[in-house]
Write an enzyme that holds these catalytic residues in place. Structure first.
Site: not given
Ligand code: TA6
Length: 282
Positions: A160, A260
């Site tokens: 991520h 990602e």
């Molecule tokens: O990768 C995008 C995502 O799934 C968004 O929906 C948002 O929730 C982001 O990840 C961040 O997630 P987190 O749990 O790290 O706040």
């Protein structure tokens, strides 16, 4: 090689309850937290431009996932498919990892790590998980899942990555095409825009698997090479969501975009089979 005998890797701090490693060689400086197996930063020495964004409000005491860098999402991506009360993005980013080995070569420094456990609520697979972090002129992160059980197992994952930008509205994403699922619009399928600019909240699952994506920005264009993914996720929370996140500065959204390498559609491993998800940032 162990930490005690390493030239390139040192324990920089542990006073917040989280062990932070500093990796430095002739090519780059990187930092990572053993909590979460979490790369926090990567700065090549040839241009001294930090490639990853880390929130200055990130919680570094092991009480929650670290905001920024490269969170490891496993064994599911996003909300759990049937138990939404479980933590988003799985549970390995919320636990301590063990440093398995360090290898120091002229071209790069390579660390191998594994989480304390791959077992937890929401996943009944018997899996081994290993993270390899290679620090050189590029940063290469590889997440290997091995099915050590006697039954097939299915999982999701993502690297991520929070990619740093001086001004995200000056960036253009190149290399994505085809359709994406818009998570902000009930998963509706939409065409990839060209030019691909970041000008508001976006949460997109691109269903193509380009090997090469570029983040063009005035300061330092980045090339992303990925493999083992079934999708590329592009996320920026924009201002409202930034203000709602306690570990994100109100204007944090201006300084990064997440691109990602992800397994969002589920990947099934036969017994004894392994799968690698990899992203290289240059
Ligand atoms: O990768 C995008 C995502 O799934 C968004 O929906 C948002 O929730 C982001 O990840 C961040 O997630 P987190 O749990 O790290 O706040």
């Amino acid at each position: 090689m162990s930490l005690e005998h390493s030239q390139d890797v040192h324990l920089e701090s542990s006073d917040t309850g989280v062990d932070i490693l500093k990796i430095e060689n002739a090519h780059a400086i990187a930092r990572m937290s053993l909590f979460g197996g979490h790369v926090l930063g990567f700065m090549p020495k040839h241009d001294e431009q930090e490639r990853l964004w880390l929130s200055d409000k990130a919680v570094l005491d092991g009480s929650k996932a670290i905001r920024g860098g490269i969170p490891i999402c496993w064994p599911w991506f996003g909300d759990h498919p049937s138990q939404p009360e479980l933590p988003a993005h799985g549970y390995v980013r919320n636990q301590n990892w063990q440093l398995l080995s360090i290898d120091e070569a002229d071209e790069q420094t390579t660390l191998r790590l594994a989480p304390h456990t791959t077992l937890n609520e929401g996943f009944d697979g018997q899996a081994e998980l290993e993270l390899e972090v290679r620090v050189g002129r590029s940063l290469t992160v590889t997440l290997t899942t091995t099915n050590i059980g006697d039954n097939p197992l299915s999982y999701g994952a993502a690297l991520h990555s929070y990619l740093a930008a001086e001004d995200v509205t000056q960036c253009v994403i190149e290399g994505l095409s085809g359709d994406y699922k818009d998570k902000l619009d009930s998963g509706r399928i939409k065409p990839t825009p060209h030019p691909y600019r970041i000008s508001g909240e976006m949460d997109r699952v691109h269903l193509t698997m380009p090997e090469r994506v570029r983040l063009q920005s005035p300061a330092h264009p980045m090339q992303l090479l990925q493999s083992g993914h079934d999708s590329i996720v592009v996320w920026n929370p924009w201002s409202n969501k930034s203000q709602q996140m306690s570990d994100m500065p109100d204007n944090g959204y201006q300084c990064f975009v997440c691109i990602e390498a992800a397994v969002t559609q589920g990947y099934t491993l036969a017994p004894k089979q392994s799968h690698q998800l990899q992203q290289q940032i240059t």
